[in-house]
Design a protein around this motif. Structure first.
Motif, PDB file in Angstrom:
ATOM      1  N   PRO A   1       8.669  11.862   1.552  1.00 61.63           N
ATOM      2  CA  PRO A   1       8.570  12.245   2.963  1.00 61.63           C
ATOM      3  C   PRO A   1       7.237  11.817   3.572  1.00 61.63           C
ATOM      4  CG  PRO A   1       9.339  14.075   1.620  1.00 61.63           C
ATOM      5  CD  PRO A   1       8.885  13.022   0.669  1.00 61.63           C
ATOM      6  N   VAL A   2       7.273  11.480   4.851  1.00 63.31           N
ATOM      7  CA  VAL A   2       6.057  11.110   5.571  1.00 63.31           C
ATOM      8  C   VAL A   2       5.643  12.267   6.485  1.00 63.31           C
ATOM      9  CG1 VAL A   2       6.565   8.649   5.490  1.00 63.31           C
ATOM     10  CG2 VAL A   2       7.330   9.999   7.448  1.00 63.31           C
ATOM     11  N   LEU A   3       4.368  12.257   6.859  1.00 59.55           N
ATOM     12  CA  LEU A   3       3.794  13.282   7.732  1.00 59.55           C
ATOM     13  C   LEU A   3       3.332  12.675   9.045  1.00 59.55           C
ATOM     14  CD1 LEU A   3       1.245  15.060   5.363  1.00 59.55           C
ATOM     15  CD2 LEU A   3       3.393  16.037   6.140  1.00 59.55           C
ATOM     16  N   CYS A   4       3.365  13.469  10.081  1.00 59.14           N
ATOM     17  CA  CYS A   4       2.563  13.209  11.278  1.00 59.14           C
ATOM     18  C   CYS A   4       1.697  14.456  11.441  1.00 59.14           C
ATOM     19  CB  CYS A   4       3.444  12.974  12.506  1.00 59.14           C
ATOM     20  SG  CYS A   4       4.353  11.417  12.468  1.00 59.14           S
ATOM     21  N   THR A   5       0.439  14.362  11.033  1.00 64.28           N
ATOM     22  CA  THR A   5      -0.386  15.573  10.938  1.00 64.28           C
ATOM     23  C   THR A   5      -0.852  16.105  12.283  1.00 64.28           C
ATOM     24  OG1 THR A   5      -2.403  14.256  10.623  1.00 64.28           O
ATOM     25  CG2 THR A   5      -1.235  14.989   8.627  1.00 64.28           C
ATOM     26  N   ARG A   6      -0.764  15.285  13.339  1.00 64.11           N
ATOM     27  CA  ARG A   6      -1.215  15.725  14.668  1.00 64.11           C
ATOM     28  C   ARG A   6      -0.358  15.063  15.734  1.00 64.11           C
ATOM     29  NH1 ARG A   6      -7.013  13.560  14.880  1.00 64.11           N
ATOM     30  NH2 ARG A   6      -6.016  11.974  13.598  1.00 64.11           N
ATOM     31  N   SER A   7       0.904  15.447  15.817  1.00 65.21           N
ATOM     32  CA  SER A   7       1.805  14.836  16.803  1.00 65.21           C
ATOM     33  C   SER A   7       2.701  15.903  17.414  1.00 65.21           C
ATOM     34  CB  SER A   7       2.666  13.748  16.158  1.00 65.21           C
ATOM     35  OG  SER A   7       1.877  12.651  15.742  1.00 65.21           O
ATOM     36  N   ALA A   8       2.842  15.853  18.724  1.00 65.55           N
ATOM     37  CA  ALA A   8       3.732  16.759  19.437  1.00 65.55           C
ATOM     38  C   ALA A   8       4.802  15.921  20.158  1.00 65.55           C
ATOM     39  CB  ALA A   8       2.931  17.617  20.408  1.00 65.55           C
ATOM     40  N   ALA A   9       5.428  16.496  21.176  1.00 70.05           N
ATOM     41  CA  ALA A   9       6.545  15.837  21.866  1.00 70.05           C
ATOM     42  C   ALA A   9       6.031  15.073  23.092  1.00 70.05           C
ATOM     43  CB  ALA A   9       7.582  16.873  22.286  1.00 70.05           C
ATOM     44  N   ARG A  10       6.230  13.769  23.086  1.00 69.56           N
ATOM     45  CA  ARG A  10       5.738  12.946  24.192  1.00 69.56           C
ATOM     46  C   ARG A  10       6.484  13.237  25.490  1.00 69.56           C
ATOM     47  NH1 ARG A  10       4.984   6.648  23.054  1.00 69.56           N
ATOM     48  NH2 ARG A  10       3.650   7.582  21.451  1.00 69.56           N
TER      49      ARG A  10
ATOM     50  N   VAL B   1       0.840  -1.197   0.000  1.00 73.43           N
ATOM     51  CA  VAL B   1       0.000   0.000   0.000  1.00 73.43           C
ATOM     52  C   VAL B   1       0.880   1.254   0.000  1.00 73.43           C
ATOM     53  CG1 VAL B   1      -1.646   1.380   1.339  1.00 73.43           C
ATOM     54  CG2 VAL B   1      -1.987  -1.088   1.118  1.00 73.43           C
ATOM     55  N   LEU B   2       1.898   1.268   0.841  1.00 74.49           N
ATOM     56  CA  LEU B   2       2.772   2.436   0.943  1.00 74.49           C
ATOM     57  C   LEU B   2       3.533   2.666  -0.361  1.00 74.49           C
ATOM     58  CD1 LEU B   2       3.812   4.724   2.638  1.00 74.49           C
ATOM     59  CD2 LEU B   2       5.437   3.151   3.705  1.00 74.49           C
ATOM     60  N   ARG B   3       4.006   1.598  -0.996  1.00 73.97           N
ATOM     61  CA  ARG B   3       4.698   1.770  -2.271  1.00 73.97           C
ATOM     62  C   ARG B   3       3.751   2.330  -3.344  1.00 73.97           C
ATOM     63  NH1 ARG B   3       7.872  -2.791  -0.388  1.00 73.97           N
ATOM     64  NH2 ARG B   3       6.195  -4.252  -0.924  1.00 73.97           N
ATOM     65  N   GLU B   4       2.499   1.854  -3.333  1.00 73.08           N
ATOM     66  CA  GLU B   4       1.531   2.384  -4.299  1.00 73.08           C
ATOM     67  C   GLU B   4       1.195   3.834  -3.981  1.00 73.08           C
ATOM     68  OE1 GLU B   4      -0.911   1.854  -7.762  1.00 73.08           O
ATOM     69  OE2 GLU B   4       0.883   0.918  -6.935  1.00 73.08           O
ATOM     70  N   MET B   5       1.133   4.202  -2.711  1.00 71.51           N
ATOM     71  CA  MET B   5       0.938   5.598  -2.344  1.00 71.51           C
ATOM     72  C   MET B   5       2.078   6.449  -2.878  1.00 71.51           C
ATOM     73  SD  MET B   5      -0.394   5.022   1.587  1.00 71.51           S
ATOM     74  CE  MET B   5      -0.258   6.756   2.061  1.00 71.51           C
ATOM     75  N   ASN B   6       3.302   5.981  -2.754  1.00 75.67           N
ATOM     76  CA  ASN B   6       4.453   6.695  -3.312  1.00 75.67           C
ATOM     77  C   ASN B   6       4.312   6.872  -4.819  1.00 75.67           C
ATOM     78  OD1 ASN B   6       7.204   5.391  -1.215  1.00 75.67           O
ATOM     79  ND2 ASN B   6       5.573   6.832  -0.773  1.00 75.67           N
ATOM     80  N   ARG B   7       3.849   5.833  -5.501  1.00 67.26           N
ATOM     81  CA  ARG B   7       3.707   5.897  -6.961  1.00 67.26           C
ATOM     82  C   ARG B   7       2.651   6.919  -7.372  1.00 67.26           C
ATOM     83  NH1 ARG B   7       1.157   4.222 -11.413  1.00 67.26           N
ATOM     84  NH2 ARG B   7      -0.662   3.628 -10.178  1.00 67.26           N
ATOM     85  N   LEU B   8       1.622   7.061  -6.554  1.00 64.64           N
ATOM     86  CA  LEU B   8       0.531   7.978  -6.861  1.00 64.64           C
ATOM     87  C   LEU B   8       0.806   9.407  -6.394  1.00 64.64           C
ATOM     88  CD1 LEU B   8      -2.433   5.681  -5.784  1.00 64.64           C
ATOM     89  CD2 LEU B   8      -1.853   6.316  -8.139  1.00 64.64           C
ATOM     90  N   GLY B   9       1.593   9.563  -5.338  1.00 64.58           N
ATOM     91  CA  GLY B   9       1.786  10.874  -4.740  1.00 64.58           C
ATOM     92  C   GLY B   9       0.877  11.134  -3.557  1.00 64.58           C
ATOM     93  N   VAL B  10       0.395  10.062  -2.904  1.00 61.79           N
ATOM     94  CA  VAL B  10      -0.419  10.188  -1.694  1.00 61.79           C
ATOM     95  C   VAL B  10       0.509  10.123  -0.483  1.00 61.79           C
ATOM     96  CG1 VAL B  10      -2.261   9.170  -0.302  1.00 61.79           C
ATOM     97  CG2 VAL B  10      -2.415   9.135  -2.802  1.00 61.79           C
ATOM     98  N   LEU B  11       0.467  11.132   0.358  1.00 63.23           N
ATOM     99  CA  LEU B  11       1.339  11.203   1.523  1.00 63.23           C
ATOM    100  C   LEU B  11       0.880  10.257   2.619  1.00 63.23           C
ATOM    101  CD1 LEU B  11       1.715  15.062   1.611  1.00 63.23           C
ATOM    102  CD2 LEU B  11       3.619  13.457   1.277  1.00 63.23           C
ATOM    103  N   ALA B  12       1.836   9.659   3.313  1.00 55.64           N
ATOM    104  CA  ALA B  12       1.536   8.800   4.461  1.00 55.64           C
ATOM    105  C   ALA B  12       1.493   9.642   5.725  1.00 55.64           C
ATOM    106  CB  ALA B  12       2.594   7.711   4.596  1.00 55.64           C
ATOM    107  N   ASP B  13       0.336   9.629   6.389  1.00 54.34           N
ATOM    108  CA  ASP B  13       0.161  10.295   7.683  1.00 54.34           C
ATOM    109  C   ASP B  13       0.305   9.238   8.769  1.00 54.34           C
ATOM    110  OD1 ASP B  13      -0.629  11.799   9.901  1.00 54.34           O
ATOM    111  OD2 ASP B  13      -2.762  11.496   9.477  1.00 54.34           O
ATOM    112  N   LEU B  14       1.238   9.455   9.707  1.00 48.10           N
ATOM    113  CA  LEU B  14       1.544   8.455  10.723  1.00 48.10           C
ATOM    114  C   LEU B  14       1.081   8.863  12.116  1.00 48.10           C
ATOM    115  CD1 LEU B  14       5.129   7.545   9.454  1.00 48.10           C
ATOM    116  CD2 LEU B  14       2.973   6.392   8.951  1.00 48.10           C
ATOM    117  N   SER B  15       0.346   9.940  12.252  1.00 47.27           N
ATOM    118  CA  SER B  15      -0.181  10.309  13.565  1.00 47.27           C
ATOM    119  C   SER B  15      -1.167   9.249  14.044  1.00 47.27           C
ATOM    120  CB  SER B  15      -0.891  11.665  13.510  1.00 47.27           C
ATOM    121  OG  SER B  15       0.036  12.711  13.509  1.00 47.27           O
ATOM    122  N   GLY B  16      -0.964   8.765  15.268  1.00 39.17           N
ATOM    123  CA  GLY B  16      -1.814   7.724  15.812  1.00 39.17           C
ATOM    124  C   GLY B  16      -1.396   6.321  15.430  1.00 39.17           C
TER     125      GLY B  16
END
Length: 385
Positions: free
Chosen positions: A243-252, A212-227
């Motif tokens: 590059p990957v995103l964490c759309t809602r993450s701060a410092a634990r 799934v992640l490789r296909e997301m890369n091929r399409l240009g869909v960003l991976a959000d890893l928050s949660g």
């Protein structure tokens, strides 16, 4: 959904503001990503020794507006019988006047769903969310415009509108199908959260999850890893070519929320040139604007200035810190950072530059991957058993 669309307040359509096609940008246009809008007058308030921090913040944001990593507005609008975001809408935290007052130039509109929806129900509900967002943007042409790439986001900003990017959606929206992923991308989806499914769980990414992640890369869909689980984050950072995103993450280390990241993961994210977007929520970052600034300081120190961004998380059903009650309040946060000695260049990266870099990275990775990789036909039963 049809009833809701019928009740939307409409304004005169402007042909020049029709939805932009989801095509990749011309590389020659990308150098403009950090430039002020066309026709903008350069401000002297930043260099003015007599200017207050808030005046300097507003001047900086004129040149480098906020690219907000997460807005819960689509789900909030589903429950309103009528609204007008251009005139102002008191029932939500986000409307065009407040976005302009907050100097927001772009934002990701979440397509996340309430818990308990999966399978066909999740797919259908996500399609309804996509339809709603496109309807809202189309009926508010003086303020909003859809964008799909870094270049288009800059173009929208230069036209004096606010760019709306579609996503993140929940991984359940795929229905464990790469064909559905491609269909959602064709409809405009640009970010997907890798959590809450069998192939992206506490144990990490399965073989199908990596596909799934490789296909997301091929399409240009960003991976959000928050949660996502720590194992999923580590494996996604290792596998993803963009590059990957964490759309809602701060410092634990500052606040032990499960969506916040420990320092070792922040360091890994920074090394991979990913982006941690710190949410403006009392639950994750604290009750005051100073608490949010503490998280931004810490993420910048551990992950680097190129790996920290902002996520308003407005209209997502959560309380916000003092002085940051709605989308108009970003200048107060930037003023606090200036008091702490943040440089203009670091603020420019935080508000606009880092999101543009990640969007460009996804565009370039997709362009290269499409030259060497056909659309995947893998099935979850084949790879995960």
């Amino acid at each position: 959904m049809a009833d809701l669309q019928d009740e939307l307040h409409t304004t005169t359509e402007v042909g020049a503001l029709d939805d932009l096609p989801p095509s990749l940008p011309d590389p020659d246009d990308l150098s403009e990503s950090l430039s002020p809008p066309v026709g903008a007058e350069p401000s002297t308030a930043v260099a003015d020794p007599d200017a207050t921090p808030l005046e300097r913040a507003r001047a900086l944001l004129d040149a480098h507006p906020v690219a907000d990593g997460y807005s819960g507005l689509p789900w909030a609008l589903r429950h309103l019988p009528w609204f007008d975001l251009e005139l102002g809408e008191s029932a939500v935290d986000t409307d065009v006047p407040r976005l302009r007052e907050g100097h927001v130039g772009a934002l990701l509109w979440s397509l996340h769903l309430p818990g308990g929806l999966d399978g066909d129900r999740a797919v259908g509900a996500t399609l309804e969310q996509l339809d709603l967002v496109k309807t809202v943007v189309r009926t508010h042409p003086e303020g909003l415009r859809l964008a799909y790439t870094a270049g288009q986001t800059t173009d929208v900003r230069n036209c004096g509108r606010i760019a709306v990017l579609l996503g993140p959606a929940g991984a359940a929206a795929l229905g464990d199908s790469l064909g559905i992923l491609r269909s959602l991308h064709a409809l405009g989806l640009r970010a997907l959260t890798l959590s809450g499914v069998s192939w992206a769980s506490e144990a990490g990414l399965t073989r199908f999850g990596e596909e799934v992640l490789r296909e997301m890369n091929r399409l240009g869909v960003l991976a959000d890893l928050s949660g996502a689980s720590e194992e999923t984050i580590r494996r996604a950072v290792a596998v993803s070519k963009s590059p990957v995103l964490c759309t809602r993450s701060a410092a634990r280390v500052l606040r032990p929320h499960p969506a916040n990241l420990p320092d070792d993961l922040l360091a890994e994210l920074g090394a991979a040139k990913g982006l941690c977007m710190v949410p403006l929520t009392a639950e994750q970052t604290g009750a005051t604007v100073r608490d949010v600034a503490d998280h931004l300081d810490h993420v910048r120190t551990v992950a680097g200035a190129e790996s920290v961004g902002l996520s308003g998380t407005y209209d997502a059903g959560t309380a916000h810190p003092q002085e940051l009650a709605d989308a108009s309040c970003y200048p107060h946060l930037i003023a606090e950072l200036l008091r702490r000695g943040w440089t203009e260049s670091d603020v420019a990266l935080l508000t606009w530059g880092n999101v543009q870099r990640v969007l460009r990275g996804a565009d370039f990775t997709a362009r290269a991957a499409q030259q060497r990789r056909e659309p995947s036909t893998a099935k979850i039963a084949e790879l995960d058993g």
